[in-house]
Design a protein around this motif. Structure first.
Motif, mmCIF file in Angstrom:
data_model
loop_
_atom_site.group_PDB
_atom_site.id
_atom_site.type_symbol
_atom_site.label_atom_id
_atom_site.label_comp_id
_atom_site.label_asym_id
_atom_site.label_seq_id
_atom_site.Cartn_x
_atom_site.Cartn_y
_atom_site.Cartn_z
ATOM 1 N N ALA A 161 56.484 108.077 -35.371
ATOM 2 C CA ALA A 161 56.425 107.097 -36.492
ATOM 3 C C ALA A 161 57.665 106.651 -36.766
ATOM 4 N N ILE A 162 58.688 107.437 -36.586
ATOM 5 C CA ILE A 162 60.138 106.824 -36.799
ATOM 6 C C ILE A 162 60.278 105.614 -35.811
ATOM 7 N N VAL A 163 59.821 105.720 -34.555
ATOM 8 C CA VAL A 163 59.962 104.859 -33.650
ATOM 9 C C VAL A 163 59.396 103.584 -34.005
ATOM 10 N N LEU A 164 58.172 103.585 -34.459
ATOM 11 C CA LEU A 164 57.347 102.656 -34.935
ATOM 12 C C LEU A 164 58.150 101.759 -36.088
ATOM 13 N N THR A 222 55.476 93.766 -39.787
ATOM 14 C CA THR A 222 55.029 94.242 -41.064
ATOM 15 C C THR A 222 53.910 95.141 -40.688
ATOM 16 N N VAL A 223 53.142 95.109 -39.576
ATOM 17 C CA VAL A 223 52.041 95.780 -39.302
ATOM 18 C C VAL A 223 52.621 97.348 -38.807
ATOM 19 N N LEU A 224 53.597 97.259 -38.076
ATOM 20 C CA LEU A 224 54.575 98.323 -37.605
ATOM 21 C C LEU A 224 54.722 99.348 -38.695
ATOM 22 N N LEU A 225 55.745 98.390 -39.814
ATOM 23 C CA LEU A 225 56.242 99.287 -40.899
ATOM 24 C C LEU A 225 55.332 100.026 -41.578
ATOM 25 N N VAL A 226 54.089 99.214 -41.784
ATOM 26 C CA VAL A 226 52.739 99.773 -42.661
ATOM 27 C C VAL A 226 52.282 101.223 -41.680
ATOM 28 N N LEU A 227 52.232 101.133 -40.402
ATOM 29 C CA LEU A 227 51.816 102.208 -39.530
ATOM 30 C C LEU A 227 52.694 103.330 -39.560
ATOM 31 N N GLY A 228 54.000 102.962 -39.501
ATOM 32 C CA GLY A 228 54.917 103.927 -39.384
ATOM 33 C C GLY A 228 55.097 104.620 -40.482
ATOM 34 N N GLY A 229 54.974 104.080 -41.806
ATOM 35 C CA GLY A 229 54.659 104.633 -43.369
ATOM 36 C C GLY A 229 53.493 105.720 -43.239
#
Length: 447
Positions: free
Chosen positions: A300-303, A327-334
């Motif tokens: 998740a940190i990598v995302l 933006t999608v990766l920020l949401v998935l990472g969270g």
């Protein structure tokens, strides 16, 4: 005579000491007993476990009658829970736990901590239980997330842990086991009837008054409590304990990683600013420190970092796709930041980054990146206003007659040497065609 006088002096001295002893006795007995108090509010983590273990030590060193712990927790990390239980079971001062005020709970890890106390009380409207290993993002059962064998291993370990505590403190072993195996949770009154706790008290003062005169075993020695009308001494956590406990929040870890990624990206794209780089490194260290107290996924940190990199790339490429993907990766990472199955955590409610934090934060960061990309694209389309290229097409006025051999013009607020292909008289208007060094090549502008 001398012998008689000596005897009289000794008798008088003895009487004086006896009178002083009687006078001092009531003064000492009238002094209120001292009871230390600490508060466990929120998740059980490395900061809170260090604080409670320190409270046990400080209460003993101060010679106080007891340590009162006000408890309100949904649960927390197993190793930190073991540290607290270890400190309570080995305490050399009576430890009293009061779950309160009304509305509080001793959930999951809080069950182990409450059972490890010498005397336990709860306020009306509180509950205790649900110590089954249910962890992480979605609150999945271990069997669903890790398989039957892993589930059995985790559950049996938790059962053995809670059973040993309940036996040592003489509390209801059957209920303690059911709190782990069946996630049983009961209100204060039922907990009292089941002998999970010893008293229901609306306030901590009422709990201390009830505990007065009761006998508990501390380090294999019976101790009679003196807690009526006790003076409560607050034991505050140290800065490091308070700071670590405050950092151990998934939402804070998420925001710290975002800030760290953005600031480091700004420093890499604009070397020499220093402030963004320093800020990014500090936030990254804080995020890693907080991550050590939470079950955080490395993926998740990598995302998150990849999402930040795509948003930064959007500033230079301005495609729109990179910004959307970031933006999608920020949401998935969270969403996936906290591990949804970690055997070292016992949490009554799901531990996660709330969507109300993930979505606005990701949208704000993406919006800021898109705005900067738009402004950058606008700037690139504007003509250059500085340097040699910025003088191209500028209109000025002739100061000294300009000819192929030279002259002077006033352009862009400055005096310039100029040449032209044909003579141009003073006062005429000219336009700059090209620049070579400090000389302008101009043509006359016909009215």
């Amino acid at each position: 005579m001398m012998v008689g006088s000596r005897r009289s002096a000794v008798i008088l001295l003895s009487l004086g000491l006896l009178l002083l002893g009687h006078a001092a006795g009531p003064a000492e007995s009238s002094a209120p007993p001292l009871v230390s108090r600490c508060v466990l509010d929120g998740m059980v983590d490395a900061g809170s476990s260090s604080y409670l273990a320190d409270c046990v030590r400080r209460a003993h060193e101060a010679g106080h009658q007891a340590l009162l712990v006000r408890l309100d927790t949904p649960g927390g990390e197993l190793e930190s829970t073991r540290d607290i239980v270890r400190a309570f079971l080995g305490a050399r001062v009576p430890v009293l736990v009061w779950v309160g005020p009304s509305g509080a709970r001793a959930g999951s890890a809080g069950v182990f901590i409450t059972l490890a106390s010498h005397l336990a009380g709860m306020a009306p409207g509180t509950n205790i239980g649900a110590a089954h290993p249910v962890v992480g993002l979605t609150g999945q059962d271990p069997e669903e997330a890790g398989g039957k064998e892993m589930a059995r291993k985790i559950e049996n370990d938790a059962v053995a842990f809670v059973e040993s505590i309940a036996k040592q403190r003489g509390r209801n072993v059957e209920w303690a086991i059911s709190a782990v195996r069946q996630s049983e949770s009961v209100p204060a009154e039922k907990a009292l009837a089941l002998h999970v706790i010893e008293h229901v008290a609306p306030t901590q003062e009422a709990f201390l008054a009830w505990a007065n005169g009761r006998s508990v075993t501390v380090a294999d020695t019976p101790v009679t409590l003196r807690t009526a009308n006790a003076q409560v001494v607050e034991l505050q956590p140290s800065f490091s304990q308070r700071f670590l406990h405050a950092l151990a929040q998934p939402a804070i870890v998420y925001i710290l990683f975002l800030i760290a990624g953005l600031c480091i990206a700004v420093e890499l794209t604009h070397p020499g600013l220093f402030a963004p780089g320093i800020t990014g490194v500090v936030c990254l260290v804080l995020a890693l420190l907080a991550s050590s107290a939470l079950p955080v996924r490395t993926g998740a940190i990598v995302l998150l970092l990849l999402g930040v990199a795509l948003l930064v790339a959007e500033l230079f490429i301005t495609s729109g796709l990179l910004g959307a993907a970031g933006t999608v990766l920020l949401v998935l990472g969270g969403v996936f930041l906290v591990d949804r199955f970690d055997a070292d955590w016992f949490v009554d409610s799901p531990l996660r980054v709330p969507l109300r934090t993930v979505l606005p934060t990701a949208v704000f960061v993406a919006g800021a990146a898109i705005f900067l990309a738009f402004r950058t694209a606008q700037t690139r389309r504007r003509p250059q206003l500085a340097g040699d290229v910025g003088l191209m097409g500028e209109v000025g006025q002739v100061l000294d007659a300009v000819s192929p051999s030279g002259g002077e013009v006033f352009v862009h607020g400055e005096r310039w040497a100029a040449v032209s292909s044909a003579p141009i008289p003073p006062g005429a208007h000219v336009v700059v065609r090209r620049v070579e060094g400090l000389t302008l090549f101009v043509d006359e502008v016909k009215p």
